[in-house]
Design a protein around this motif. Structure first.
Motif, PDB file in Angstrom:
ATOM      1  N   THR A  76       0.622  -1.236   0.092  1.00 35.44           N
ATOM      2  CA  THR A  76       0.111   0.025   0.102  1.00 35.44           C
ATOM      3  C   THR A  76       1.121   1.129   0.153  1.00 35.44           C
ATOM      4  N   GLN A  77       0.190   2.444  -0.086  1.00 35.03           N
ATOM      5  CA  GLN A  77       1.090   3.599   0.150  1.00 35.03           C
ATOM      6  C   GLN A  77       1.731   3.767   1.210  1.00 35.03           C
ATOM      7  N   LEU A  78       1.205   3.259   2.531  1.00 33.03           N
ATOM      8  CA  LEU A  78       1.802   3.362   3.821  1.00 33.03           C
ATOM      9  C   LEU A  78       2.942   2.446   3.845  1.00 33.03           C
ATOM     10  N   GLY A  79       2.707   1.117   3.200  1.00 36.53           N
ATOM     11  CA  GLY A  79       3.879   0.225   2.995  1.00 36.53           C
ATOM     12  C   GLY A  79       5.088   0.714   2.404  1.00 36.53           C
ATOM     13  N   LEU A  80       4.716   1.348   1.157  1.00 35.13           N
ATOM     14  CA  LEU A  80       5.895   1.961   0.490  1.00 35.13           C
ATOM     15  C   LEU A  80       6.557   3.116   1.242  1.00 35.13           C
ATOM     16  N   ARG A  81       5.827   3.935   2.166  1.00 34.27           N
ATOM     17  CA  ARG A  81       6.355   4.908   2.646  1.00 34.27           C
ATOM     18  C   ARG A  81       7.260   4.233   3.680  1.00 34.27           C
ATOM     19  N   MET A  82       7.016   3.355   4.421  1.00 32.79           N
ATOM     20  CA  MET A  82       7.782   2.438   5.421  1.00 32.79           C
ATOM     21  C   MET A  82       8.846   2.026   4.902  1.00 32.79           C
ATOM     22  N   PHE A  83       8.833   1.624   3.620  1.00 36.42           N
ATOM     23  CA  PHE A  83       9.965   0.809   2.886  1.00 36.42           C
ATOM     24  C   PHE A  83      10.983   2.131   2.652  1.00 36.42           C
ATOM     25  N   VAL A  84      10.501   3.175   2.159  1.00 40.48           N
ATOM     26  CA  VAL A  84      11.543   4.291   1.648  1.00 40.48           C
ATOM     27  C   VAL A  84      12.094   4.749   2.901  1.00 40.48           C
ATOM     28  N   ASP A  85      11.211   5.104   3.900  1.00 39.85           N
ATOM     29  CA  ASP A  85      11.858   5.552   5.154  1.00 39.85           C
ATOM     30  C   ASP A  85      12.641   4.743   6.047  1.00 39.85           C
ATOM     31  N   GLY A  86      12.494   3.335   5.891  1.00 39.73           N
ATOM     32  CA  GLY A  86      13.333   2.691   6.816  1.00 39.73           C
ATOM     33  C   GLY A  86      14.127   1.495   6.203  1.00 39.73           C
ATOM     34  N   LEU A  87      13.649   1.047   5.029  1.00 43.06           N
ATOM     35  CA  LEU A  87      14.449  -0.320   4.541  1.00 43.06           C
ATOM     36  C   LEU A  87      15.025  -0.121   3.292  1.00 43.06           C
ATOM     37  N   LEU A  88      14.851   1.090   2.725  1.00 49.07           N
ATOM     38  CA  LEU A  88      15.455   1.149   1.219  1.00 49.07           C
ATOM     39  C   LEU A  88      17.086   1.574   1.576  1.00 49.07           C
ATOM     40  N   GLU A  89      17.833   0.664   0.481  1.00 53.87           N
ATOM     41  CA  GLU A  89      19.090   0.723   0.660  1.00 53.87           C
ATOM     42  C   GLU A  89      19.416   1.771  -0.695  1.00 53.87           C
ATOM     43  N   VAL A  90      19.501   2.852  -0.270  1.00 57.39           N
ATOM     44  CA  VAL A  90      19.986   3.773  -1.542  1.00 57.39           C
ATOM     45  C   VAL A  90      21.399   3.430  -2.039  1.00 57.39           C
ATOM     46  N   GLY A  91      21.440   3.350  -3.263  1.00 57.43           N
ATOM     47  CA  GLY A  91      22.538   3.115  -4.255  1.00 57.43           C
ATOM     48  C   GLY A  91      23.370   4.441  -4.500  1.00 57.43           C
ATOM     49  N   ASP A  92      24.471   4.293  -5.245  1.00 60.32           N
ATOM     50  CA  ASP A  92      25.207   5.428  -5.687  1.00 60.32           C
ATOM     51  C   ASP A  92      25.226   5.535  -7.093  1.00 60.32           C
ATOM     52  N   LEU A  93      25.355   6.565  -7.626  1.00 58.17           N
ATOM     53  CA  LEU A  93      25.487   6.727  -9.145  1.00 58.17           C
ATOM     54  C   LEU A  93      26.701   5.997  -9.565  1.00 58.17           C
ATOM     55  N   THR A  94      26.515   5.530 -10.765  1.00 56.85           N
ATOM     56  CA  THR A  94      27.772   5.122 -11.442  1.00 56.85           C
ATOM     57  C   THR A  94      28.775   6.256 -11.874  1.00 56.85           C
ATOM     58  N   SER A  95      29.891   5.789 -12.372  1.00 54.79           N
ATOM     59  CA  SER A  95      30.756   6.855 -12.856  1.00 54.79           C
ATOM     60  C   SER A  95      30.183   7.371 -14.084  1.00 54.79           C
ATOM     61  N   LYS A  96      29.668   6.609 -14.840  1.00 61.34           N
ATOM     62  CA  LYS A  96      29.082   7.213 -16.175  1.00 61.34           C
ATOM     63  C   LYS A  96      27.991   8.248 -16.111  1.00 61.34           C
ATOM     64  N   GLU A  97      27.132   7.785 -14.908  1.00 60.77           N
ATOM     65  CA  GLU A  97      25.808   8.466 -14.824  1.00 60.77           C
ATOM     66  C   GLU A  97      26.248  10.120 -14.104  1.00 60.77           C
ATOM     67  N   ARG A  98      27.545   9.814 -13.121  1.00 62.57           N
ATOM     68  CA  ARG A  98      27.927  11.242 -12.722  1.00 62.57           C
ATOM     69  C   ARG A  98      28.518  12.103 -13.773  1.00 62.57           C
ATOM     70  N   ARG A  99      29.453  11.434 -14.623  1.00 66.91           N
ATOM     71  CA  ARG A  99      29.907  12.142 -15.916  1.00 66.91           C
ATOM     72  C   ARG A  99      28.891  12.888 -17.001  1.00 66.91           C
ATOM     73  N   GLN A 100      27.657  12.181 -17.030  1.00 67.74           N
ATOM     74  CA  GLN A 100      26.569  12.319 -17.779  1.00 67.74           C
ATOM     75  C   GLN A 100      26.138  13.841 -17.213  1.00 67.74           C
ATOM     76  N   ILE A 101      25.905  13.590 -15.744  1.00 67.68           N
ATOM     77  CA  ILE A 101      25.397  14.894 -15.093  1.00 67.68           C
ATOM     78  C   ILE A 101      26.032  16.022 -15.068  1.00 67.68           C
ATOM     79  N   GLU A 102      27.564  15.826 -14.846  1.00 64.48           N
ATOM     80  CA  GLU A 102      28.526  16.809 -14.752  1.00 64.48           C
ATOM     81  C   GLU A 102      28.597  17.575 -16.282  1.00 64.48           C
ATOM     82  N   ALA A 103      28.466  16.498 -17.234  1.00 70.07           N
ATOM     83  CA  ALA A 103      28.704  17.267 -18.564  1.00 70.07           C
ATOM     84  C   ALA A 103      27.633  18.401 -19.061  1.00 70.07           C
ATOM     85  N   HIS A 104      26.221  17.800 -18.491  1.00 65.06           N
ATOM     86  CA  HIS A 104      25.172  18.657 -18.761  1.00 65.06           C
ATOM     87  C   HIS A 104      25.132  19.954 -17.912  1.00 65.06           C
ATOM     88  N   ILE A 105      25.798  20.043 -16.696  1.00 62.58           N
ATOM     89  CA  ILE A 105      25.826  20.936 -15.787  1.00 62.58           C
ATOM     90  C   ILE A 105      26.881  21.952 -15.862  1.00 62.58           C
TER      91      ILE A 105
END
Length: 352
Positions: A76-105
């Protein structure tokens, strides 16, 4: 601790693990998952019957739900919120993604701030496969020069030049019979005090000086200055620049009529600029990434969409806008959260 994370501590390890697996399966496939499939992927040995008991408990808590006659469960929406707030393992950007973002900005110093922010909206939409959104004051840059030009009796043109060479103008009302010398005096006074300030900062400083009688000006010139600043900054309050890019990404991977209906509602939401501006404005007070899920905000109550945004700052650490993405609730939170955060930090660096 967020409310979702706080509630999570009340669950057993077994319940948290099963909830995590149900949400992760939903984010990957969009489909309900049943106890038999869960028993194959859980990092612990549990029978389908034991899993069903836990799922029943989670359902009673309002964290998962059984769609129609399916034996599987969706968060449910409540379940998603609980997951995002406490269970989500936030990843990191790849080197390619960082370069893409930096090139645009970082490669956009020669263009205006508005052009850079439009590029940012396009870029973050492409990388996230969602719609990119950017909200900022139209006058992001600092002031360089201000001029008054007499058009006709009772009317004058105010010309504003920013440090990035952008030019805007506005027609204001002035006292009848005002001599051109008063306009010149008003412009000279302002240009001696506003350079390097935003419009809001300039208005606050000038008003303080006028009220404290530190400004040795005649009354007509004071009226011109007050009228010009009030007219300009007053209209800017309602002139937020809203950039939405990549709506077509939201039409991909639709597999049911209810998906089409949800996207139709989301497109309607995106058309209501004032509501979206107000929602994004809530994030200007946040210190980092902020996440809105489904009907947590009334704007997305029908479309069931998620919004992930972060503020960006100028050189004085003042928040001057927010940027992020809008998409379905089953977007890739682990990937998009660091993407939005990194992009906002790079934009802040560009504005310093």
């Amino acid at each position: 601790m967020t409310e979702g994370a706080s509630e999570l501590t009340k669950l057993s390890d077994r319940s948290r693990t099963i909830l995590r697996q149900i949400v992760e399966s939903y984010l990957e496939t969009g489909e309900p998952v049943g106890s038999r499939n869960l028993s194959r992927v859980l990092p612990m040995t549990l029978s389908p019957a034991s899993i069903r008991n836990v799922m029943s408990d989670l359902e009673q808590l309002g964290l998962i739900v059984a769609p129609h006659t399916s034996a599987g469960r969706l968060p449910t929406q409540l379940g998603l919120r609980m997951f995002v707030d406490g269970l989500l393992e936030v990843g990191d950007l790849t080197s390619k993604e960082r370069r893409q973002i930096e090139a645009h900005i970082t490669g956009k110093h020669s263009t205006s701030v508005d052009d850079v922010l439009r590029e940012v909206g396009e870029m973050i939409s492409g990388l996230s496969h969602c719609a990119g959104v950017v909200l900022t004051d139209k006058q992001v840059t600092r002031l360089k020069h201000m001029e008054f030009v007499l058009l006709e009796p009772g009317k004058a043109l105010v010309v504003l030049v920013g440090e990035d060479q952008t030019v805007e103008n506005r027609i204001i009302s002035i006292p009848q019979g005002l001599p051109p010398s008063a306009l010149a005096e008003a412009a000279n006074y302002l240009n001696a005090h506003i350079r390097g300030l935003t419009m809001g900062e300039a208005r606050a400083r000038i008003e303080l000086q006028l009220q404290s009688s530190r400004a040795e000006l005649d009354e007509l010139t004071k009226r011109v200055i007050q009228t010009g600043l009030a007219e300009w900054s007053g209209s800017l309050d309602d002139r937020k620049s809203l950039i939405v890019r990549g709506q077509a990404n939201l039409l991909k991977d639709l597999n049911a009529q209810e998906d089409l209906e949800r996207i139709r509602h989301l497109f309607d939401d995106l058309e209501r600029k004032r509501d979206l501006v107000q929602l994004l404005g809530l994030s200007e007070s946040a210190d980092g990434v902020r996440i809105f899920i489904g009907s947590e905000n009334k704007l997305f109550s029908l479309s069931g969409s998620s919004l992930i945004v972060a503020p960006f700052h100028d050189e004085r650490r003042k928040v001057v806008g927010v940027l992020g993405v809008i998409g379905p609730t089953r977007i890739n939170y682990a990937r998009i959260i660091p993407m939005v955060d990194y992009t906002a930090k790079l934009v802040s660096r560009l504005l310093t």
